[in-house]
Design a protein around this motif. Structure first.
Motif, PDB file in Angstrom:
ATOM      1  N   LYS A  35     -13.541  47.757  -7.517  1.00 36.63           N
ATOM      2  CA  LYS A  35     -13.458  46.391  -6.785  1.00 36.63           C
ATOM      3  C   LYS A  35     -11.865  46.022  -6.941  1.00 36.63           C
ATOM      4  O   LYS A  35     -11.411  45.510  -5.984  1.00 36.63           O
ATOM      5  CB  LYS A  35     -14.311  45.589  -7.231  1.00 36.63           C
ATOM      6  N   LYS A  85      -8.527  45.428  -3.916  1.00 39.05           N
ATOM      7  CA  LYS A  85      -7.799  44.366  -3.879  1.00 39.05           C
ATOM      8  C   LYS A  85      -6.299  44.606  -3.874  1.00 39.05           C
ATOM      9  O   LYS A  85      -5.336  44.049  -3.121  1.00 39.05           O
ATOM     10  CB  LYS A  85      -8.270  43.159  -4.703  1.00 39.05           C
ATOM     11  N   ASP A  86      -5.891  45.181  -5.126  1.00 41.66           N
ATOM     12  CA  ASP A  86      -4.569  45.546  -5.233  1.00 41.66           C
ATOM     13  C   ASP A  86      -3.876  46.309  -4.086  1.00 41.66           C
ATOM     14  O   ASP A  86      -2.733  46.350  -3.574  1.00 41.66           O
ATOM     15  CB  ASP A  86      -4.181  46.163  -6.523  1.00 41.66           C
ATOM     16  N   ARG A 105      -3.498  44.288  -1.057  1.00 46.20           N
ATOM     17  CA  ARG A 105      -2.187  43.514  -1.104  1.00 46.20           C
ATOM     18  C   ARG A 105      -0.856  44.280  -0.731  1.00 46.20           C
ATOM     19  O   ARG A 105       0.085  43.833  -0.220  1.00 46.20           O
ATOM     20  CB  ARG A 105      -2.149  42.743  -2.466  1.00 46.20           C
ATOM     21  N   MET A 127     -14.780  45.799   1.827  1.00 47.11           N
ATOM     22  CA  MET A 127     -13.662  44.635   1.938  1.00 47.11           C
ATOM     23  C   MET A 127     -14.429  43.355   1.903  1.00 47.11           C
ATOM     24  O   MET A 127     -15.361  43.030   2.647  1.00 47.11           O
ATOM     25  CB  MET A 127     -12.968  44.830   3.183  1.00 47.11           C
ATOM     26  N   THR A 128     -13.794  42.537   0.852  1.00 42.11           N
ATOM     27  CA  THR A 128     -14.168  41.209   0.869  1.00 42.11           C
ATOM     28  C   THR A 128     -13.736  40.374   1.831  1.00 42.11           C
ATOM     29  O   THR A 128     -12.605  40.904   2.523  1.00 42.11           O
ATOM     30  CB  THR A 128     -13.912  40.539  -0.629  1.00 42.11           C
ATOM     31  N   GLU A 168     -10.095  39.888   1.210  1.00 48.00           N
ATOM     32  CA  GLU A 168      -9.223  41.215   1.410  1.00 48.00           C
ATOM     33  C   GLU A 168      -8.930  41.446   3.015  1.00 48.00           C
ATOM     34  O   GLU A 168      -8.053  41.566   3.649  1.00 48.00           O
ATOM     35  CB  GLU A 168      -9.932  42.476   1.047  1.00 48.00           C
TER      36      GLU A 168
END
Length: 135
Positions: free
Chosen positions: A26, A30-31, A34, A56-57, A60
């Motif tokens: 998770k 995210k990294d 980004r 994906m959240t 994100e």
């Protein structure tokens, strides 16, 4: 310098990951999102972007939409088996409509009729860009 940046990125996940694997990846996802957004904002290198089978959240998706909106070189965008949903589509599709992307593939993304207006806008934007290029 952008010559070190990739031109094409494929982000894929396992077809049916275990709960432990989902938790472990998770933060990494995210990294990665980004980093991709940073490359997209540079706007000079990335031309193909493909997401396959990842979760994906909402944050994100919003980050991705911001990076795409600022990009001038993206020509191919694909999302397959990514649960985007209508809420995610409301973030992502307007950004895609503002790009020069010639190919946009959204397959098995959980879109419903509520996304119809945004999809129509995306297609019309592509048609307008095509017409402008022929004049």
């Amino acid at each position: 310098e952008t010559s070190d940046l990739p031109r094409s990125v494929l982000v894929g996940g396992p077809v049916s990951p275990s709960k432990a694997k989902q938790r472990a990846t998770k933060g990494k996802a995210k990294d990665l999102i980004r980093a991709i957004c940073w490359i997209l904002k540079k706007g000079e290198a990335l031309t193909h972007l493909e997401f396959v089978g990842i979760n994906m959240t909402a944050l994100e998706i919003k980050l991705l939409a911001t990076g795409i909106r600022d990009n001038t070189m993206l020509s191919n965008f694909t999302m397959r088996r990514v649960l985007l949903g209508d809420e995610g589509a409301s973030e992502l599709l307007p950004s895609l409509a503002s790009t020069q992307a010639e190919i946009v593939v959204l397959s098995h993304c959980g879109l419903t009729d509520r996304s119809r207006g945004m999809l129509t806008h995306l297609v019309k934007s592509a048609c307008c860009r095509r017409d402008e290029m022929t004049w």
